[in-house]
Write a protein that holds these residues in place. Sequence first.
Motif, mmCIF file in Angstrom:
data_model
loop_
_atom_site.group_PDB
_atom_site.id
_atom_site.type_symbol
_atom_site.label_atom_id
_atom_site.label_comp_id
_atom_site.label_asym_id
_atom_site.label_seq_id
_atom_site.Cartn_x
_atom_site.Cartn_y
_atom_site.Cartn_z
ATOM 1 N N LEU A 31 0.815 -1.220 0.000
ATOM 2 C CA LEU A 31 0.000 0.000 0.000
ATOM 3 C C LEU A 31 0.847 1.267 0.000
ATOM 4 O O LEU A 31 0.579 2.212 -0.745
ATOM 5 N N GLY A 32 1.872 1.290 0.849
ATOM 6 C CA GLY A 32 2.677 2.495 0.994
ATOM 7 C C GLY A 32 3.427 2.900 -0.256
ATOM 8 O O GLY A 32 3.766 4.082 -0.418
ATOM 9 N N MET A 78 -11.300 -0.532 7.551
ATOM 10 C CA MET A 78 -12.573 -0.934 6.998
ATOM 11 C C MET A 78 -12.506 -2.237 6.202
ATOM 12 O O MET A 78 -13.499 -2.963 6.110
ATOM 13 N N ARG A 79 -11.363 -2.561 5.607
ATOM 14 C CA ARG A 79 -11.287 -3.847 4.909
ATOM 15 C C ARG A 79 -11.507 -4.993 5.891
ATOM 16 O O ARG A 79 -12.256 -5.927 5.618
ATOM 17 N N LEU A 117 -5.122 9.342 -2.208
ATOM 18 C CA LEU A 117 -6.177 8.354 -2.388
ATOM 19 C C LEU A 117 -5.705 7.005 -2.933
ATOM 20 O O LEU A 117 -6.376 5.992 -2.746
ATOM 21 N N LYS A 118 -4.573 6.955 -3.603
ATOM 22 C CA LYS A 118 -4.166 5.711 -4.262
ATOM 23 C C LYS A 118 -4.070 4.522 -3.303
ATOM 24 O O LYS A 118 -4.568 3.433 -3.624
ATOM 25 N N ILE A 134 -6.237 1.072 -3.880
ATOM 26 C CA ILE A 134 -5.566 -0.212 -4.014
ATOM 27 C C ILE A 134 -6.056 -1.183 -2.941
ATOM 28 O O ILE A 134 -6.285 -2.372 -3.202
ATOM 29 N N ASP A 135 -6.258 -0.674 -1.735
ATOM 30 C CA ASP A 135 -6.750 -1.515 -0.645
ATOM 31 C C ASP A 135 -8.138 -2.067 -0.963
ATOM 32 O O ASP A 135 -8.449 -3.208 -0.616
ATOM 33 N N LEU A 136 -8.963 -1.263 -1.624
ATOM 34 C CA LEU A 136 -10.283 -1.738 -2.042
ATOM 35 C C LEU A 136 -10.179 -2.910 -3.022
ATOM 36 O O LEU A 136 -10.978 -3.840 -2.978
#
Length: 395
Positions: free
Chosen positions: A41-42, A331-332, A368-369, A373-375
């Motif tokens: 993610l980072g 939230m995931r 936001l990226k 990506i997490d979504l």
Amino acid sequence: MDTKKSIAIVLGGYVNGYSIIRELYKCDVQNIWLIDFYKSLGTYSNKIIDYSIISPNSYSLKLEIIFLYQKFGKIVLFPTADIHLEMLNEIYDEVQNYCFLPFNQKNLSNSLDKLYQYKCCENIDIPCPRTIRISNINDIDALYEIDFPILIKPNKRKDGHLKVFRNLFLNNPSELNKNKLILINFINKGIVFLASEYIPGGEENIFAYTAYRSKKGKVLNDWIGKKLTQFPNKFGVFSSASNEAPEIIRIQGEKIINEMDLTGIVEPEFKLDPRDGQYKLMEINLRSMMWHRVGSLSGVNLQHTQWLDALGEKPVKTPQNQKVRFHFLYMRHEIINLLSRKGYFTNFRQNLMHADKKYFAVYNRGDLKPFLIDLLYLPRSLLGTWLRVLKRHYF
């Protein structure tokens, strides 16, 4: 020291690494670099200069550290997994002259061992679960002689290629029989386990003291908080957390990290035992965890504290804001729990609604990226969770 000639290197870009990046960026640290073993993610964040993907071994890490030192100057390291600590320990002598390594090299190996942590607690009368060591196959037989339910976990976290469960909860000897072969296979691969009495009570009874302790042995900043729920079950990792905790957590936490002479960012976790009202040590983590942004949101910037201390500057001791009660949610994990854990809707609603404020672990309007990506990871994570549930019920 000129901080423009220094660089913060975050090791690992998952939720905890991304939270470190956000805090340092908020505190005007200009040079932030991410090193990871995969495109996490980072790596998608606009708050870092750049990132490197390396092989998961100490030699690759050493080469990358040397390269970044030649490019930027002094390095301040922010590990997010036990494997990072172990790799840094292996190359300590080769990089210590130009790196700030946030741990006590003299006792790191012992301090990562949970049984050693429990022995230190006994020395200073901090309560912890009754525990036995399982290092060979014959030790398994001793488990039949203790009171069930029991919780089995590796004595050290295994974050490398050898994937081993975090916790194995056994209600009775019959469940031990079913899992005996799994334990034997891991023991034959060199894994040492601890079997502990199970402390009753829900996941909302887990509290933490998180501090930055300098190499001179002084706690420069700290905060306390609690987990609300975990993922993928009550023995998992953070799903939601809060800035609420009783003061005894701070007292016991500071006492144990002083006894063990730990340095860097350290987090003892305790669980409230409703049978006797004691807060018993579960484990001590020697690096930043997934929910450590709770501290920054409470006004205590431990990552920035480490940065300043590493550069010879004096951090300001800041009190934690606990007047405003907030919930910090990933939230995931919350969505997967909602769709896979029976009766979780009550927890989901409370985590989302019953607080003065709420904050989300990955969402950031100015960056936001990582959130997007997490979504994309959500369907795969949900499928994996469902498969584990099916396997547990039908196999």
